[in-house]
Design a protein around this motif. Structure first.
Motif, short mmCIF file in Angstrom:
data_model
loop_
_atom_site.label_atom_id
_atom_site.label_comp_id
_atom_site.label_asym_id
_atom_site.label_seq_id
_atom_site.Cartn_x
_atom_site.Cartn_y
_atom_site.Cartn_z
N TYR A 144 18.83 -27.15 46.10
CA TYR A 144 17.96 -26.01 46.39
C TYR A 144 18.34 -24.78 45.58
O TYR A 144 17.50 -24.18 44.93
CB TYR A 144 18.08 -25.73 47.88
N TYR A 145 19.60 -24.42 45.63
CA TYR A 145 20.01 -23.16 44.98
C TYR A 145 20.23 -23.29 43.49
O TYR A 145 19.91 -22.40 42.73
CB TYR A 145 21.28 -22.61 45.63
N ARG A 146 20.83 -24.43 43.05
CA ARG A 146 21.16 -24.53 41.62
C ARG A 146 20.12 -25.27 40.81
O ARG A 146 19.91 -24.98 39.65
CB ARG A 146 22.51 -25.26 41.47
N LEU B 272 24.21 -11.02 51.77
CA LEU B 272 24.44 -12.11 52.71
C LEU B 272 23.17 -12.86 53.07
O LEU B 272 22.08 -12.52 52.63
CB LEU B 272 25.11 -11.56 53.96
N SER B 273 23.35 -13.88 53.89
CA SER B 273 22.22 -14.64 54.39
C SER B 273 21.78 -14.01 55.72
O SER B 273 22.21 -12.90 56.04
CB SER B 273 22.67 -16.08 54.56
N LEU B 274 20.98 -14.72 56.49
CA LEU B 274 20.58 -14.22 57.80
C LEU B 274 20.75 -15.37 58.79
O LEU B 274 20.47 -16.52 58.44
CB LEU B 274 19.11 -13.82 57.81
N GLY C 188 15.51 -7.34 47.33
CA GLY C 188 14.17 -7.86 47.55
C GLY C 188 14.06 -9.33 47.20
O GLY C 188 15.07 -10.03 47.04
N GLU C 189 12.82 -9.78 47.11
CA GLU C 189 12.55 -11.19 46.83
C GLU C 189 11.58 -11.30 45.66
O GLU C 189 10.59 -10.57 45.60
CB GLU C 189 11.88 -11.85 48.04
N ILE C 190 11.87 -12.24 44.76
CA ILE C 190 10.97 -12.52 43.66
C ILE C 190 10.06 -13.66 44.11
O ILE C 190 10.53 -14.61 44.74
CB ILE C 190 11.73 -12.99 42.41
N TYR D 45 13.54 -14.79 62.62
CA TYR D 45 12.79 -15.71 63.48
C TYR D 45 11.87 -16.47 62.55
O TYR D 45 11.04 -15.88 61.86
CB TYR D 45 11.98 -14.96 64.54
N LYS D 46 12.05 -17.79 62.48
CA LYS D 46 11.25 -18.56 61.51
C LYS D 46 10.05 -19.21 62.18
O LYS D 46 10.18 -19.77 63.28
CB LYS D 46 12.14 -19.64 60.90
N PHE D 47 8.91 -19.14 61.51
CA PHE D 47 7.71 -19.79 62.03
C PHE D 47 7.81 -21.28 61.72
O PHE D 47 8.13 -21.64 60.59
CB PHE D 47 6.45 -19.23 61.36
N TYR E 40 16.15 -29.12 57.02
CA TYR E 40 17.44 -28.62 56.57
C TYR E 40 18.10 -27.78 57.67
O TYR E 40 19.27 -27.95 57.99
CB TYR E 40 17.25 -27.78 55.30
N ASP E 41 17.30 -26.88 58.26
CA ASP E 41 17.85 -26.02 59.33
C ASP E 41 18.33 -26.85 60.51
O ASP E 41 19.30 -26.50 61.18
CB ASP E 41 16.79 -25.00 59.78
N LYS E 42 17.65 -27.98 60.75
CA LYS E 42 18.05 -28.85 61.87
C LYS E 42 19.43 -29.47 61.59
O LYS E 42 20.30 -29.52 62.47
CB LYS E 42 16.99 -29.96 62.03
N1 LIG Z 1 15.05 -27.57 52.04
C1 LIG Z 1 16.28 -27.54 51.59
O1 LIG Z 1 16.83 -28.51 51.10
C2 LIG Z 1 17.04 -26.26 51.69
C3 LIG Z 1 18.35 -26.16 51.19
C4 LIG Z 1 19.00 -24.95 51.28
C5 LIG Z 1 18.36 -23.86 51.88
N2 LIG Z 1 17.09 -24.00 52.35
C6 LIG Z 1 16.36 -22.88 53.03
O2 LIG Z 1 17.01 -21.69 52.81
C7 LIG Z 1 17.49 -21.16 54.04
C8 LIG Z 1 18.87 -20.63 53.86
O3 LIG Z 1 18.81 -19.78 52.81
P1 LIG Z 1 19.29 -18.34 52.86
O4 LIG Z 1 20.73 -18.28 53.10
O5 LIG Z 1 18.72 -17.68 51.65
O6 LIG Z 1 18.67 -17.77 54.17
P2 LIG Z 1 17.24 -17.38 54.55
O7 LIG Z 1 16.30 -17.52 53.44
O8 LIG Z 1 16.92 -18.09 55.80
O9 LIG Z 1 17.45 -15.84 54.91
C9 LIG Z 1 18.16 -14.90 54.14
C10 LIG Z 1 17.40 -14.40 52.99
O10 LIG Z 1 16.11 -14.00 53.38
C11 LIG Z 1 15.61 -13.17 52.37
N3 LIG Z 1 14.68 -12.22 52.96
C12 LIG Z 1 13.32 -12.30 52.87
N4 LIG Z 1 12.73 -11.30 53.49
C13 LIG Z 1 13.71 -10.53 54.01
C14 LIG Z 1 13.71 -9.34 54.77
N5 LIG Z 1 12.59 -8.74 55.15
N6 LIG Z 1 14.91 -8.83 55.13
C15 LIG Z 1 16.05 -9.43 54.78
N7 LIG Z 1 16.12 -10.57 54.06
C16 LIG Z 1 14.95 -11.11 53.68
C17 LIG Z 1 16.80 -12.57 51.68
O11 LIG Z 1 16.82 -13.05 50.37
C18 LIG Z 1 17.97 -13.16 52.39
O12 LIG Z 1 19.02 -13.46 51.52
C19 LIG Z 1 17.46 -22.27 55.02
O13 LIG Z 1 17.27 -21.81 56.31
C20 LIG Z 1 16.31 -23.09 54.50
O14 LIG Z 1 15.11 -22.53 55.00
C21 LIG Z 1 16.43 -25.17 52.27
#
Ligand SMILES: NC(=O)c1ccc[n+]([C@@H]2O[C@H](COP(=O)([O-])OP(=O)(O)OC[C@H]3O[C@@H](n4cnc5c(N)ncnc54)[C@H](O)[C@@H]3O)[C@@H](O)[C@H]2O)c1
Length: 664
Positions: free
Chosen positions: A21-23, A81-83, A173-175, A311-313, A34-36
């Motif tokens: 996912y990340y790399r 950080l993450s959330l 922010g987010e791209i 809170y995720k939908f 994934y969250d589960k």
């Molecule tokens: N499907 C997969 O294989 C897989 C793998 C890894 C991660 N993921 C996804 O990524 C999530 C974990 O990633 P994460 O650590 O980036 O966490 P996240 O995306 O659940 O939450 C943190 C991120 O949300 C973003 N964000 C968007 N709007 C925001 C706002 N209004 N305020 C603050 N932050 C905001 C920020 O970039 C922040 O870093 C997992 O819960 C999953 O949904 C999926």
């Protein structure tokens, strides 16, 4: 399995998904799945404190790492950080209860509820109001510097609006990419016979991490918060939003300042109604304590703030019957399993097909024809089969054997070494034949009227044609018996085929279906070499010397012409009298001879097609991305990032009027 074994296996599995996912900007499972997995690991770790690890060694306590080789590293002044996240309103209330323990005197806490954008996290640094740097989240402490990739995007002003700017500020922010842009890029990929991207988020993440620039892809940015700030004058999260907005940056179109968690919940419900009207994907709401002093007091865990929660939908899902599994064969021979479904309503559309990704996905989820399955549409444009419900399975059901299925269907394919993908081995496969010939006759290539998919299907299944050249030996008598054909239509098709022999060389090259070679590249090579014969004999090095032709494309062209079957095809097309050689346009006299022109924005009177034709008629080449090799940028209204890039590189910018003067 013991708890220790379960924990170890989950840690390894989550680490693998994180890496993907990340790399690698890809994913095998949905975010919800994934969250589960992560939640399961958290529970096990909590129940087994003796198996706890340092935060950097378990995915439940560290931030997923997006850093890759090739980018300069930059240490964030304040961690990114993450959330913590939840799918349950009860857990959202638990979050409020935890905070109230820290602030026992407060009856209700002030929260800010924001849309959670499902994009790629970024930190933009501004010094005294000037943009200096863009960095990815990385491992939370240190990220990749992607300034060069993002500089010039319309959403990143070089200078902030207004006057009172902090000396130094990290804006977070987010791209993201719009669905339209995603569809445009995938269409181009399809056109070039390349594998399609899965969803806009993965594509955005892959795009920002391209080493050679973002290749003309349109990205956007929404900003919602800050990291380090000098001096820090803000008192609340709401103030921060207002300031970011006043500086001329994009913020979310709606946020809710509320008192107490019940009001926050109502705001989340309202957001759920609204969010599909935004042009970015949202996967939830972020609830944050509004007061910055209180945020400081609540503090952080190793991976997330204690003062915020996502809170995720839940993704929209539906149950239906999987009637059959079929396969889709790409022009380049990739074999993808597809679920044929009993039509079902999902996220506002009727879904009757969904992707099953690959063989391993089918066996991992044990999906069988006849099963009742759960289909989901999350960030993806194409719905996917999430799981089957074994209790509702017919008694005589058998596990699905993909290899045996392919054999039964007469599809000669093999599994690509080290991958889950299968690829066709024989070029005589009817499905691939149809794809190749339909591509050849399409509007983008030879533009042969009356030769659509349905007609090609019939011609292939009646064994009248096997490749593009066979089309030119078809007779009126061959075509007449086809379904829905009569005297006139049969005559029209034969005439259209005859006419197509005169199509320009670039259309023929595009129609050959060489992997990676799209319309523009076909024009470039046709203009440069002027004949298929010459093209067949050039080396990879010679090809890469042409503007617009990269190494991968050159290798692909070279390999295509090295194949005996392809050489025979070219010989036969030549024998049938197709236009395999023409004047070399690049040496054609004209005011733009040898010059590259990039078109951007809307011109006052010329359409894109007209302007391109004028560039080419003047001996020039129309390109889609601005680089050092660009000679002119022809800019109209709303020209955006390409214009800015041109100005930065000192490239001459032409108005329509100036352009007309130059070419006429
Ligand atoms: N499907 C997969 O294989 C897989 C793998 C890894 C991660 N993921 C996804 O990524 C999530 C974990 O990633 P994460 O650590 O980036 O966490 P996240 O995306 O659940 O939450 C943190 C991120 O949300 C973003 N964000 C968007 N709007 C925001 C706002 N209004 N305020 C603050 N932050 C905001 C920020 O970039 C922040 O870093 C997992 O819960 C999953 O949904 C999926």
């Amino acid at each position: 399995m013991t708890d220790r074994e379960k924990i170890e296996s989950l840690r390894a599995e989550i680490a693998r998904h994180d890496e993907l996912y990340y790399r690698n900007s890809d994913q095998e499972i949905s975010d919800q799945e994934y969250d589960k997995l992560k939640r399961e690991l958290v529970h096990l770790e909590e129940a087994n404190p003796d198996l706890a690890l340092a935060p950097e060694n378990t995915p439940t306590a560290r931030v997923g790492d997006d850093r890759v080789e090739g980018f300069a590293k930059y240490k964030h002044l304040q961690g990114m950080l993450s959330l913590d996240n939840t799918y349950s309103d009860d857990e959202l209330r638990d979050f409020d209860t935890r905070l109230k323990k820290i602030f026992p005197d407060e009856l209700s806490l002030p929260y800010l509820v924001e849309p959670k954008i499902d994009g790629v996290a970024v930190s933009l640094t501004y010094e005294n109001g000037r943009f200096v740097r863009a960095v990815t989240r990385g491992n939370g402490t240190e990220g990749d510097e992607i300034t060069n990739n993002l500089r010039g995007l319309p959403d990143i002003p070089e200078k902030l609006a207004g006057s009172k700017h902090p000396k130094l500020i990290e804006i977070r922010g987010e791209i993201y990419m719009t669905d339209e842009e995603f569809a445009r890029i995938n269409q181009e990929r399809e056109d070039q016979g390349l594998e399609l991207f899965k969803n806009p988020r993965n594509l955005t993440s892959g795009t920002v991490k391209q080493l050679g620039g973002i290749s003309g892809r349109n990205l956007h940015i929404v900003l919602y918060g800050i990291g380090h700030c000098e001096p820090l004058t803000f008192k609340t999260q709401s103030d921060i939003h207002q300031a970011i907005h006043d500086w001329g940056l994009r913020t979310q179109e709606k946020i809710w300042r509320v008192e107490g968690i019940e009001a926050a919940w109502s705001a989340i419900e309202e957001l759920d109604q609204l969010r599909h009207s935004f042009d970015y994907a949202t996967d939830g709401a972020v609830v944050k304590l509004d007061n910055l002093e209180w945020q400081k007091e609540a503090g952080f865990t190793s991976k997330a703030p204690r003062w915020a929660i996502a809170y995720k939908f839940a993704a929209e899902q539906a149950e239906t019957i999987l009637k059959a599994i079929s396969v889709q064969i790409g022009r380049t021979g990739a074999v993808t399993p597809v679920a044929e479904l009993e039509p079902v309503e999902l996220a506002g559309t009727t879904v009757s097909r969904a992707t099953l990704h690959n063989e391993d996905e089918i066996s991992r989820k044990d999906i069988r024809p006849g099963d009742t399955v759960v289909v989901q549409k999350a960030g993806e444009i194409i719905p996917q089969v999430l799981r089957s419900i074994p209790d509702k399975r017919p008694a005589d059901s058998q596990p699905f054997d993909f290899a045996a299925f392919l054999q039964e269907q007469g599809i000669e394919a093999e599994r690509v070494e080290g991958q889950a993908a299968w690829r066709i081995t024989s070029k005589d496969n009817p499905v691939q034949m149809r794809r190749r010939i339909t591509h050849f006759s399409s509007k983008a290539c030879m533009d042969i009227e009356n030769l659509g998919e349905a007609v090609v299907d019939q011609l292939v299944s009646r064994e009248l044609i096997k490749d593009q050249a066979d089309l030119y030996q078809l007779s009126f008598e061959d075509v007449l018996p086809l379904e829905k054909f009569a005297d006139k239509s049969a005559r029209n098709l034969i005439d259209a085929l005859e006419r197509s022999k005169q199509q320009p060389l670039w259309r023929l090259i595009h129609g050959l279906g060489i992997t990676h070679v799209g319309a523009q590249a076909s024009k470039d090579i046709a203009g440069h070499y002027g004949s298929l014969e010459k093209l067949a004999s050039v080396s990879v090095e010679e090809l890469t010397a042409i503007d617009g032709i990269g190494g991968i494309m050159a290798e692909s062209i070279n390999a295509w012409f090295a194949d005996e079957t392809n050489r025979t095809l070219v010989q036969r097309l030549t024998d049938y009298g197709l236009n395999v050689a023409e004047e070399i346009t690049q040496t054609k006299d004209g005011p733009l001879q040898g010059k590259t022109v990039v078109l951007t924005g809307t011109l006052p009177s010329l359409s894109r097609g007209e302007a391109t034709a004028m560039i080419e008629a003047a001996g020039g080449r129309a390109s889609s991305s601005v680089s050092k090799k660009t000679d002119y940028v022809l800019a109209g209204e709303s020209a955006g990032s390409k214009l800015e890039k041109a100005q930065k590189l000192g490239i001459t910018v032409l108005s329509e009027e100036a352009f007309r003067e130059l070419v006429e």
